[in-house]
Design a protein around this motif. Structure first.
Motif, PDB file in Angstrom:
ATOM      1  N   ARG A  86       0.834  -1.206   0.000  1.00  0.00           N
ATOM      2  CA  ARG A  86       0.000   0.000   0.000  1.00  0.00           C
ATOM      3  C   ARG A  86       0.870   1.258   0.000  1.00  0.00           C
ATOM      4  NH1 ARG A  86      -3.734  -3.152   3.868  1.00  0.00           N
ATOM      5  NH2 ARG A  86      -5.330  -3.893   2.416  1.00  0.00           N
TER       6      ARG A  86
ATOM      7  N   VAL B 135     -15.142  -5.636   5.014  1.00  0.00           N
ATOM      8  CA  VAL B 135     -13.944  -4.857   4.687  1.00  0.00           C
ATOM      9  C   VAL B 135     -14.143  -3.373   4.988  1.00  0.00           C
ATOM     10  CG1 VAL B 135     -13.044  -6.500   3.010  1.00  0.00           C
ATOM     11  CG2 VAL B 135     -14.589  -4.691   2.226  1.00  0.00           C
TER      12      VAL B 135
ATOM     13  N   CYS C  82      -7.415   0.554   5.274  1.00  0.00           N
ATOM     14  CA  CYS C  82      -7.834  -0.385   4.237  1.00  0.00           C
ATOM     15  C   CYS C  82      -7.867  -1.806   4.788  1.00  0.00           C
ATOM     16  CB  CYS C  82      -6.865  -0.363   3.050  1.00  0.00           C
ATOM     17  SG  CYS C  82      -6.807   1.194   2.134  1.00  0.00           S
TER      18      CYS C  82
ATOM     19  N   SER D 234      -8.581  -6.007   3.072  1.00  0.00           N
ATOM     20  CA  SER D 234      -8.910  -6.818   1.901  1.00  0.00           C
ATOM     21  C   SER D 234      -9.248  -8.246   2.292  1.00  0.00           C
ATOM     22  CB  SER D 234      -7.733  -6.844   0.912  1.00  0.00           C
ATOM     23  OG  SER D 234      -7.406  -5.557   0.446  1.00  0.00           O
TER      24      SER D 234
ATOM     25  N   THR E 182     -11.699  -4.814  -1.319  1.00  0.00           N
ATOM     26  CA  THR E 182     -10.873  -3.954  -0.482  1.00  0.00           C
ATOM     27  C   THR E 182     -11.709  -2.783   0.015  1.00  0.00           C
ATOM     28  OG1 THR E 182      -8.851  -4.513  -1.689  1.00  0.00           O
ATOM     29  CG2 THR E 182      -8.797  -2.540  -0.321  1.00  0.00           C
TER      30      THR E 182
ATOM     31  N   ASN F 125      -6.302  -2.319  -6.971  1.00  0.00           N
ATOM     32  CA  ASN F 125      -7.100  -2.828  -5.862  1.00  0.00           C
ATOM     33  C   ASN F 125      -6.585  -4.186  -5.395  1.00  0.00           C
ATOM     34  OD1 ASN F 125      -9.486  -2.784  -4.110  1.00  0.00           O
ATOM     35  ND2 ASN F 125     -10.249  -4.429  -5.418  1.00  0.00           N
TER      36      ASN F 125
END
Length: 216
Positions: A15, A47, A86, A88, A122, A188
């Motif tokens: 990221r 998520v 974030c 995922s 995500t 993503n």
């Protein structure tokens, strides 16, 4: 409008690389949120909730201490802040998967994934502390996996790379060899959707280009 400092509530190297490649150099702040607190069966809600909880978990690190009112040592000189969290997961045949716990689980996962496809969800949560606003959204990318044999699966898992990824693969690493195609945003799958992040920043009233050379 004052342009806030950008905080990444994650120590994910992938990221961080994505943000830096887009010209954003964030303040990296580890989120110690316990993900086991959240048990949801809908991947979209899961998520989004985890992403928001991760972002909120780092707020106190940038706040005055309750006793002295002094700023913590992590506090950037520039404020206010945008905090990005974030999370995922990969959904296979309706089943939600995070990072595999051990090599055996990773091998079994790949034996299920090969020759098939999964949906990579995500969640993106961007907290704007100046405006007291939060926007939380999800990007979904369909991933088609190559029909590889057991020997290649075992060799890939032996590298340790799948154990560090929610989808059990890193498309920007060795795992990219075993992905046939994507439907949706490719960044993503790496860790965050840059197009979706731009849209969220726009919706908060900022111009993403204003973050390109922002000093901390």
């Amino acid at each position: 409008m004052v342009i806030p400092a950008f905080v990444l509530a994650s120590t994910s190297p992938a990221r961080l690389r994505l943000l830096e490649s887009a010209g954003i150099e964030p303040i990296v702040c580890r989120s110690d949120f316990d993900e086991s607190q959240v048990q949801l069966s809908d991947p979209d809600e899961l998520v989004k909730t985890l992403a928001e909880c991760k972002a909120k978990a780092v707020i106190e690190k940038f706040s005055p201490t309750p006793t002295t009112g002094a700023l913590t040592e992590e506090t950037p000189k520039r404020s206010p802040l945008l905090i990005l969290g974030c999370d995922s997961v990969l959904v296979l045949d309706g089943e939600i998967h995070g990072k595999p716990e051990d090599p055996q689980e990773a091998i079994a996962r790949w034996q299920k994934m090969r020759g098939s496809f999964g949906d990579l969800y995500t969640g993106h949560a961007l907290l704007d502390l100046a405006q007291d606003r939060a926007i939380v959204r999800t990007a979904i990318t369909r991933v088609y996996f190559a029909n590889i044999g057991d020997r290649q699966i075992e060799a890939y898992v032996a590298t340790g790379e799948p154990l560090r990824c929610a989808g059990c693969f890193a498309i920007d690493g060795r795992g990219g060899l075993f992905v046939e195609k994507l439907e949706g945003c490719h960044t993503n799958v790496i860790g965050l959707s840059l197009p979706l992040l731009r849209q969220i920043i726009d919706d908060l009233g900022y111009d993403v280009t204003e973050f390109w050379s922002l000093p901390h």
